[in-house]
Design a protein around this motif. Structure first.
Motif, PDB file in Angstrom:
ATOM      1  N   THR A  65      -1.639   8.335   6.087  1.00  0.00           N
ATOM      2  CA  THR A  65      -2.036   7.019   5.584  1.00  0.00           C
ATOM      3  C   THR A  65      -0.763   6.189   5.523  1.00  0.00           C
ATOM      4  OG1 THR A  65      -3.928   7.820   4.299  1.00  0.00           O
ATOM      5  CG2 THR A  65      -2.944   5.725   3.609  1.00  0.00           C
ATOM      6  N   VAL A  66      -0.709   5.159   6.369  1.00  0.00           N
ATOM      7  CA  VAL A  66       0.494   4.352   6.560  1.00  0.00           C
ATOM      8  C   VAL A  66       0.228   2.923   6.103  1.00  0.00           C
ATOM      9  CG1 VAL A  66       2.179   3.504   8.249  1.00  0.00           C
ATOM     10  CG2 VAL A  66       1.158   5.773   8.527  1.00  0.00           C
ATOM     11  N   VAL A  67       1.194   2.351   5.389  1.00  0.00           N
ATOM     12  CA  VAL A  67       1.112   0.955   4.966  1.00  0.00           C
ATOM     13  C   VAL A  67       2.245   0.189   5.643  1.00  0.00           C
ATOM     14  CG1 VAL A  67       1.101  -0.659   3.031  1.00  0.00           C
ATOM     15  CG2 VAL A  67       0.189   1.662   2.726  1.00  0.00           C
ATOM     16  N   GLU A  68       1.888  -0.843   6.394  1.00  0.00           N
ATOM     17  CA  GLU A  68       2.891  -1.732   6.962  1.00  0.00           C
ATOM     18  C   GLU A  68       2.945  -2.990   6.109  1.00  0.00           C
ATOM     19  OE1 GLU A  68       4.225  -4.105  11.015  1.00  0.00           O
ATOM     20  OE2 GLU A  68       2.244  -3.187  10.931  1.00  0.00           O
ATOM     21  N   ILE A  69       4.112  -3.253   5.535  1.00  0.00           N
ATOM     22  CA  ILE A  69       4.292  -4.384   4.633  1.00  0.00           C
ATOM     23  C   ILE A  69       4.678  -5.632   5.427  1.00  0.00           C
ATOM     24  CG2 ILE A  69       5.633  -5.273   2.691  1.00  0.00           C
ATOM     25  CD1 ILE A  69       3.816  -2.954   1.897  1.00  0.00           C
ATOM     26  N   TRP A  70       3.960  -6.714   5.181  1.00  0.00           N
ATOM     27  CA  TRP A  70       4.234  -8.018   5.792  1.00  0.00           C
ATOM     28  C   TRP A  70       4.393  -7.898   7.309  1.00  0.00           C
ATOM     29  CZ3 TRP A  70       7.570 -11.900   2.509  1.00  0.00           C
ATOM     30  CH2 TRP A  70       6.963 -12.079   1.265  1.00  0.00           C
ATOM     31  N   PRO A  71       3.303  -7.573   8.008  1.00  0.00           N
ATOM     32  CA  PRO A  71       3.388  -7.346   9.453  1.00  0.00           C
ATOM     33  C   PRO A  71       3.607  -8.602  10.286  1.00  0.00           C
ATOM     34  CG  PRO A  71       1.115  -7.225   8.720  1.00  0.00           C
ATOM     35  CD  PRO A  71       1.951  -7.330   7.481  1.00  0.00           C
ATOM     36  N   SER A  72       3.425  -9.780   9.698  1.00  0.00           N
ATOM     37  CA  SER A  72       3.628 -11.042  10.413  1.00  0.00           C
ATOM     38  C   SER A  72       2.787 -11.058  11.686  1.00  0.00           C
ATOM     39  CB  SER A  72       5.112 -11.256  10.702  1.00  0.00           C
ATOM     40  OG  SER A  72       5.352 -12.548  11.234  1.00  0.00           O
ATOM     41  N   GLY A  73       3.412 -11.256  12.842  1.00  0.00           N
ATOM     42  CA  GLY A  73       2.654 -11.304  14.087  1.00  0.00           C
ATOM     43  C   GLY A  73       2.164  -9.968  14.576  1.00  0.00           C
ATOM     44  N   GLY A  74       2.600  -8.889  13.939  1.00  0.00           N
ATOM     45  CA  GLY A  74       2.097  -7.561  14.280  1.00  0.00           C
ATOM     46  C   GLY A  74       2.919  -6.816  15.302  1.00  0.00           C
ATOM     47  N   TRP A  75       4.231  -7.084  15.349  1.00  0.00           N
ATOM     48  CA  TRP A  75       5.061  -6.396  16.340  1.00  0.00           C
ATOM     49  C   TRP A  75       4.932  -4.881  16.186  1.00  0.00           C
ATOM     50  CZ3 TRP A  75       8.625  -2.927  17.709  1.00  0.00           C
ATOM     51  CH2 TRP A  75       9.279  -3.094  18.934  1.00  0.00           C
ATOM     52  N   TYR A  76       5.137  -4.366  14.994  1.00  0.00           N
ATOM     53  CA  TYR A  76       5.019  -2.922  14.788  1.00  0.00           C
ATOM     54  C   TYR A  76       3.565  -2.467  14.684  1.00  0.00           C
ATOM     55  CZ  TYR A  76       9.551  -0.638  14.623  1.00  0.00           C
ATOM     56  OH  TYR A  76      10.746  -0.055  14.976  1.00  0.00           O
ATOM     57  N   THR A  77       2.672  -3.357  14.282  1.00  0.00           N
ATOM     58  CA  THR A  77       1.255  -2.998  14.201  1.00  0.00           C
ATOM     59  C   THR A  77       0.740  -2.579  15.561  1.00  0.00           C
ATOM     60  OG1 THR A  77       1.102  -4.828  12.608  1.00  0.00           O
ATOM     61  CG2 THR A  77      -0.939  -3.718  13.195  1.00  0.00           C
ATOM     62  N   VAL A 139       5.179   4.236   3.676  1.00  0.00           N
ATOM     63  CA  VAL A 139       5.190   2.772   3.574  1.00  0.00           C
ATOM     64  C   VAL A 139       6.365   2.274   4.407  1.00  0.00           C
ATOM     65  CG1 VAL A 139       5.458   0.781   2.055  1.00  0.00           C
ATOM     66  CG2 VAL A 139       4.127   2.763   1.293  1.00  0.00           C
ATOM     67  N   LEU A 140       6.109   1.275   5.235  1.00  0.00           N
ATOM     68  CA  LEU A 140       7.117   0.756   6.151  1.00  0.00           C
ATOM     69  C   LEU A 140       7.319  -0.735   5.936  1.00  0.00           C
ATOM     70  CD1 LEU A 140       5.751   2.473   9.393  1.00  0.00           C
ATOM     71  CD2 LEU A 140       7.697   3.239   8.017  1.00  0.00           C
ATOM     72  N   THR A 141       8.566  -1.157   5.899  1.00  0.00           N
ATOM     73  CA  THR A 141       8.867  -2.588   5.820  1.00  0.00           C
ATOM     74  C   THR A 141      10.018  -2.899   6.765  1.00  0.00           C
ATOM     75  OG1 THR A 141       9.477  -4.431   4.389  1.00  0.00           O
ATOM     76  CG2 THR A 141      10.298  -2.265   3.739  1.00  0.00           C
ATOM     77  N   PHE A 142       9.788  -3.871   7.628  1.00  0.00           N
ATOM     78  CA  PHE A 142      10.744  -4.238   8.657  1.00  0.00           C
ATOM     79  C   PHE A 142      11.222  -5.670   8.448  1.00  0.00           C
ATOM     80  CE2 PHE A 142       7.783  -1.142  10.470  1.00  0.00           C
ATOM     81  CZ  PHE A 142       8.659  -0.156  10.904  1.00  0.00           C
ATOM     82  N   ARG A 143      12.521  -5.848   8.121  1.00  0.00           N
ATOM     83  CA  ARG A 143      13.152  -7.163   8.029  1.00  0.00           C
ATOM     84  C   ARG A 143      12.475  -8.072   6.995  1.00  0.00           C
ATOM     85  NH1 ARG A 143      14.705  -8.752  14.244  1.00  0.00           N
ATOM     86  NH2 ARG A 143      14.725  -6.681  15.117  1.00  0.00           N
ATOM     87  N   ASN A 144      12.165  -7.538   5.836  1.00  0.00           N
ATOM     88  CA  ASN A 144      11.474  -8.322   4.816  1.00  0.00           C
ATOM     89  C   ASN A 144      12.237  -8.492   3.511  1.00  0.00           C
ATOM     90  OD1 ASN A 144       8.995  -8.867   6.196  1.00  0.00           O
ATOM     91  ND2 ASN A 144       8.380  -6.738   5.868  1.00  0.00           N
ATOM     92  N   VAL A 145      13.199  -7.640   3.221  1.00  0.00           N
ATOM     93  CA  VAL A 145      13.813  -7.644   1.893  1.00  0.00           C
ATOM     94  C   VAL A 145      14.464  -8.994   1.587  1.00  0.00           C
ATOM     95  CG1 VAL A 145      15.431  -6.505   0.337  1.00  0.00           C
ATOM     96  CG2 VAL A 145      14.171  -5.142   2.014  1.00  0.00           C
ATOM     97  N   HIS A 146      15.121  -9.595   2.564  1.00  0.00           N
ATOM     98  CA  HIS A 146      15.761 -10.893   2.319  1.00  0.00           C
ATOM     99  C   HIS A 146      14.733 -11.967   1.986  1.00  0.00           C
ATOM    100  CE1 HIS A 146      14.739 -10.991   6.617  1.00  0.00           C
ATOM    101  NE2 HIS A 146      14.700 -12.311   6.504  1.00  0.00           N
ATOM    102  N   ASN A 147      13.527 -11.858   2.542  1.00  0.00           N
ATOM    103  CA  ASN A 147      12.470 -12.825   2.222  1.00  0.00           C
ATOM    104  C   ASN A 147      12.005 -12.677   0.781  1.00  0.00           C
ATOM    105  OD1 ASN A 147      12.207 -14.030   4.861  1.00  0.00           O
ATOM    106  ND2 ASN A 147      11.204 -12.157   5.545  1.00  0.00           N
ATOM    107  N   TRP A 148      11.896 -11.456   0.309  1.00  0.00           N
ATOM    108  CA  TRP A 148      11.502 -11.239  -1.090  1.00  0.00           C
ATOM    109  C   TRP A 148      12.568 -11.755  -2.042  1.00  0.00           C
ATOM    110  CZ3 TRP A 148      10.580  -5.394   0.132  1.00  0.00           C
ATOM    111  CH2 TRP A 148       9.460  -5.276   0.991  1.00  0.00           C
ATOM    112  N   ARG A 149      13.822 -11.550  -1.659  1.00  0.00           N
ATOM    113  CA  ARG A 149      14.930 -11.911  -2.555  1.00  0.00           C
ATOM    114  C   ARG A 149      15.140 -13.413  -2.645  1.00  0.00           C
ATOM    115  NH1 ARG A 149      17.743 -13.477  -5.679  1.00  0.00           N
ATOM    116  NH2 ARG A 149      19.839 -12.844  -6.349  1.00  0.00           N
ATOM    117  N   PHE A 150      14.990 -14.120  -1.539  1.00  0.00           N
ATOM    118  CA  PHE A 150      15.320 -15.538  -1.526  1.00  0.00           C
ATOM    119  C   PHE A 150      14.147 -16.415  -1.107  1.00  0.00           C
ATOM    120  CE2 PHE A 150      19.448 -13.478  -1.443  1.00  0.00           C
ATOM    121  CZ  PHE A 150      20.113 -14.207  -2.423  1.00  0.00           C
ATOM    122  N   GLY A 151      12.933 -15.977  -1.422  1.00  0.00           N
ATOM    123  CA  GLY A 151      11.770 -16.824  -1.257  1.00  0.00           C
ATOM    124  C   GLY A 151      11.647 -17.763  -2.447  1.00  0.00           C
TER     125      GLY A 151
END
Length: 265
Positions: A65-77, A139-151
């Protein structure tokens, strides 16, 4: 016994297992990367993003059971769906229903490949559809941490806390993020698109995670991290448009940390 007290020292003295050779991708994972449902423009970026090697490092299995966090356009999806959905469960978790538009578009174009894809809101407020606590293997997150920090608001710790909650004991959190060297001067963390590894590890550790591995698969020594438009100066965004485009194309995509955490049993 030597005590690991300060975060920079701890990062430098990770257990030997963390520097072992990365596992080879399985035939099933290689096949998913070659899936005919993938977008040609996304396939062209494989040489920068190394999807098979990255997912192998994060120990993603087709029965998980895999969770992709904030997939945006779905590159990894596009890679995860053919790999996981036949035998496992895949969630696409976005900040809002609007944030799921990209993966919904993919599913509409290739309904068979995305059959069974589940949706969730992340970070989820009370009453919003969310990944149930204690149900995820990875759980997978790709290139999102900076968005959480400075949104608009700082969501970073809440994000790591919710990822911790949704994982089973022993589950894996895989983080890929644009890496700012610890001693880099003159570059603002977060707003540049880059984060220091020590900052990412601190958020994860506070949530309860244990850092168990680091891969260099997405490292890029050509990246100088100090561009006028931040990380978005590099491909594929090219924030400076045609200005110095050949120079940035030669650098390639960003230098990225690839970190594996576990939720203790």
């Amino acid at each position: 016994m030597r005590a690991l007290v300060f975060a920079p020292i701890a990062l430098a003295l990770l257990p030997a297992a963390t520097v072992a050779r990365d596992p080879a991708p399985s035939p099933a994972l290689i096949a998913a990367v070659k899936a005919p449902s993938r977008t040609p423009a996304n396939v062209a970026r494989d040489r920068y993003r190394h999807p098979a090697e990255t997912l192998a490092f994060f120990e993603v299995k087709p029965t998980d059971t895999v969770v992709e966090i904030w997939p945006s356009g779905g590159w990894y999806t596009e890679v995860l769906a053919p790999y996981v959905l036949k035998r496992g469960v895949l969630y696409a978790a976005a900040a809002s229903d609007k944030g799921l538009a990209g993966v919904r578009s993919l599913a509409a174009a290739h309904p068979a490949a995305y059959k069974g894809l589940r949706h969730a809101i992340f970070p989820a407020a009370e009453g919003q559809p969310r990944v149930p606590d204690g149900t995820a293997d990875v759980v997978l997150t790709f290139r999102n941490v900076h968005n959480w920090r400075f949104g608009p608001t700082d969501q970073t710790q809440a994000a790591f806390d919710q990822m911790f909650a949704m994982l089973k004991p022993g589950g894996v959190l895989g983080v890929e993020e644009h890496r700012l060297p610890e001693d880099q001067a003159g570059v603002e963390e977060g707003k540049s698109g880059y984060m220091k590894q020590s900052s990412v590890v601190a958020y994860a550790t506070k949530a309860g995670f244990k850092l168990v591995g680091e891969s260099k698969v997405n490292a890029n020594p050509k990246d100088t991290h100090d561009y006028p438009g931040g990380v978005w100066t590099l491909p594929p965004t090219y924030a400076e448009k045609d200005k110095d485009r050949a120079r940035y194309a030669a650098i390639g995509e960003s230098d990225r940390m690839t970190l594996k955490f576990v939720k203790p049993r």
